[in-house]
Design a protein around this motif. Structure first.
Motif, PDB file in Angstrom:
ATOM      1  N   MET A   8     -16.099   3.795   0.650  1.00 50.37           N
ATOM      2  CA  MET A   8     -15.486   3.359  -0.610  1.00 50.37           C
ATOM      3  C   MET A   8     -15.591   1.843  -0.780  1.00 50.37           C
ATOM      4  O   MET A   8     -15.855   1.356  -1.881  1.00 50.37           O
ATOM      5  CB  MET A   8     -14.018   3.793  -0.661  1.00 50.37           C
ATOM      6  CG  MET A   8     -13.838   5.268  -0.797  1.00 50.37           C
ATOM      7  SD  MET A   8     -12.070   5.650  -0.741  1.00 50.37           S
ATOM      8  CE  MET A   8     -12.097   7.379  -1.128  1.00 50.37           C
ATOM      9  N   LEU A   9     -15.391   1.101   0.310  1.00 54.77           N
ATOM     10  CA  LEU A   9     -15.545  -0.353   0.230  1.00 54.77           C
ATOM     11  C   LEU A   9     -16.979  -0.720  -0.145  1.00 54.77           C
ATOM     12  O   LEU A   9     -17.207  -1.614  -0.959  1.00 54.77           O
ATOM     13  CB  LEU A   9     -15.156  -1.004   1.562  1.00 54.77           C
ATOM     14  CG  LEU A   9     -13.671  -0.989   1.897  1.00 54.77           C
ATOM     15  CD1 LEU A   9     -13.446  -1.434   3.344  1.00 54.77           C
ATOM     16  CD2 LEU A   9     -12.904  -1.888   0.943  1.00 54.77           C
ATOM     17  N   ALA A  10     -17.960  -0.022   0.419  1.00 51.49           N
ATOM     18  CA  ALA A  10     -19.365  -0.268   0.071  1.00 51.49           C
ATOM     19  C   ALA A  10     -19.612   0.072  -1.397  1.00 51.49           C
ATOM     20  O   ALA A  10     -20.322  -0.661  -2.100  1.00 51.49           O
ATOM     21  CB  ALA A  10     -20.291   0.546   0.971  1.00 51.49           C
ATOM     22  N   ASP A  11     -19.023   1.159  -1.882  1.00 52.52           N
ATOM     23  CA  ASP A  11     -19.155   1.531  -3.292  1.00 52.52           C
ATOM     24  C   ASP A  11     -18.631   0.429  -4.209  1.00 52.52           C
ATOM     25  O   ASP A  11     -19.140   0.223  -5.311  1.00 52.52           O
ATOM     26  CB  ASP A  11     -18.372   2.813  -3.600  1.00 52.52           C
ATOM     27  CG  ASP A  11     -18.993   4.056  -2.994  1.00 52.52           C
ATOM     28  OD1 ASP A  11     -20.178   4.011  -2.595  1.00 52.52           O
ATOM     29  OD2 ASP A  11     -18.278   5.083  -2.920  1.00 52.52           O
ATOM     30  N   LEU A  12     -17.617  -0.288  -3.735  1.00 48.05           N
ATOM     31  CA  LEU A  12     -17.003  -1.357  -4.533  1.00 48.05           C
ATOM     32  C   LEU A  12     -17.708  -2.699  -4.357  1.00 48.05           C
ATOM     33  O   LEU A  12     -17.263  -3.704  -4.889  1.00 48.05           O
ATOM     34  CB  LEU A  12     -15.521  -1.475  -4.177  1.00 48.05           C
ATOM     35  CG  LEU A  12     -14.677  -0.260  -4.571  1.00 48.05           C
ATOM     36  CD1 LEU A  12     -13.294  -0.337  -3.952  1.00 48.05           C
ATOM     37  CD2 LEU A  12     -14.584  -0.142  -6.093  1.00 48.05           C
ATOM     38  N   GLY A  13     -18.783  -2.722  -3.578  1.00 42.63           N
ATOM     39  CA  GLY A  13     -19.586  -3.931  -3.458  1.00 42.63           C
ATOM     40  C   GLY A  13     -19.438  -4.702  -2.159  1.00 42.63           C
ATOM     41  O   GLY A  13     -20.085  -5.732  -1.984  1.00 42.63           O
ATOM     42  N   LYS A  51     -24.252   1.245   3.454  1.00 37.31           N
ATOM     43  CA  LYS A  51     -23.884   0.474   4.638  1.00 37.31           C
ATOM     44  C   LYS A  51     -25.124  -0.015   5.371  1.00 37.31           C
ATOM     45  O   LYS A  51     -26.151   0.648   5.376  1.00 37.31           O
ATOM     46  CB  LYS A  51     -23.058   1.322   5.613  1.00 37.31           C
ATOM     47  CG  LYS A  51     -21.753   1.830   5.042  1.00 37.31           C
ATOM     48  CD  LYS A  51     -21.040   2.711   6.045  1.00 37.31           C
ATOM     49  CE  LYS A  51     -19.815   3.358   5.438  1.00 37.31           C
ATOM     50  NZ  LYS A  51     -19.132   4.230   6.406  1.00 37.31           N
ATOM     51  N   LYS A  52     -24.989  -1.172   5.993  1.00 42.42           N
ATOM     52  CA  LYS A  52     -25.998  -1.626   6.945  1.00 42.42           C
ATOM     53  C   LYS A  52     -25.593  -1.031   8.285  1.00 42.42           C
ATOM     54  O   LYS A  52     -24.435  -0.689   8.481  1.00 42.42           O
ATOM     55  CB  LYS A  52     -26.020  -3.153   7.017  1.00 42.42           C
ATOM     56  CG  LYS A  52     -26.395  -3.788   5.691  1.00 42.42           C
ATOM     57  CD  LYS A  52     -26.319  -5.275   5.754  1.00 42.42           C
ATOM     58  CE  LYS A  52     -26.617  -5.790   4.354  1.00 42.42           C
ATOM     59  NZ  LYS A  52     -27.234  -7.062   4.355  1.00 42.42           N
ATOM     60  N   SER A  53     -26.531  -0.913   9.192  1.00 42.89           N
ATOM     61  CA  SER A  53     -26.207  -0.251  10.449  1.00 42.89           C
ATOM     62  C   SER A  53     -26.901  -0.929  11.616  1.00 42.89           C
ATOM     63  O   SER A  53     -28.010  -1.444  11.468  1.00 42.89           O
ATOM     64  CB  SER A  53     -26.634   1.214  10.377  1.00 42.89           C
ATOM     65  OG  SER A  53     -26.208   1.925  11.505  1.00 42.89           O
ATOM     66  N   LEU A  54     -26.226  -0.945  12.756  1.00 41.87           N
ATOM     67  CA  LEU A  54     -26.838  -1.415  13.989  1.00 41.87           C
ATOM     68  C   LEU A  54     -26.199  -0.693  15.156  1.00 41.87           C
ATOM     69  O   LEU A  54     -25.113  -0.128  15.017  1.00 41.87           O
ATOM     70  CB  LEU A  54     -26.701  -2.931  14.157  1.00 41.87           C
ATOM     71  CG  LEU A  54     -25.317  -3.475  14.509  1.00 41.87           C
ATOM     72  CD1 LEU A  54     -25.467  -4.494  15.621  1.00 41.87           C
ATOM     73  CD2 LEU A  54     -24.706  -4.134  13.303  1.00 41.87           C
TER      74      LEU A  54
END
Length: 102
Positions: A8-13, A51-54
């Motif tokens: 949800m945070l990613a959806d909000l930018g 999301k970015k991922s590592l």
């Protein structure tokens, strides 16, 4: 719960960096049998969108240092650890608050 909240945070930018286990990866990758063409499950793709991922081995000192550098430049740290694990890994509030610049 952290997976959906951070989606949800990613959806909000927000810039969300998803840190996965270095050896096992995210268990959500194999969850459910609705596998997509890229080999990931639909569950994983839906909940990690944007999301970015590592991958980081948080049991190693170098892995902890990578995460600490990320935390220094972050507004929020969300985890999905079981009770007691953040303290064991030195990823608990009392540890992380001391590395954030004032």
């Amino acid at each position: 719960m952290g997976t959906i909240a951070t989606a949800m945070l990613a959806d909000l930018g927000a810039t969300v960096i998803h840190v996965e286990n270095r050896v096992l990866g995210d268990s959500g990758r194999g969850l459910m049998k609705w596998t997509l063409a890229n080999g990931n499950s639909a569950y994983f793709e839906i909940n990690n969108r944007g999301k970015k991922s590592l991958t980081v081995d948080l049991t190693k000192e170098k892995g902890k240092q990578v995460l600490y550098r990320l935390v220094k430049n972050s507004d929020v740290f969300v985890h999905n650890f079981r009770q007691g694990v953040p303290e064991k890994l030195k990823m608990d509030y009392d540890t992380l608050i001391n590395i954030i610049p004032s």
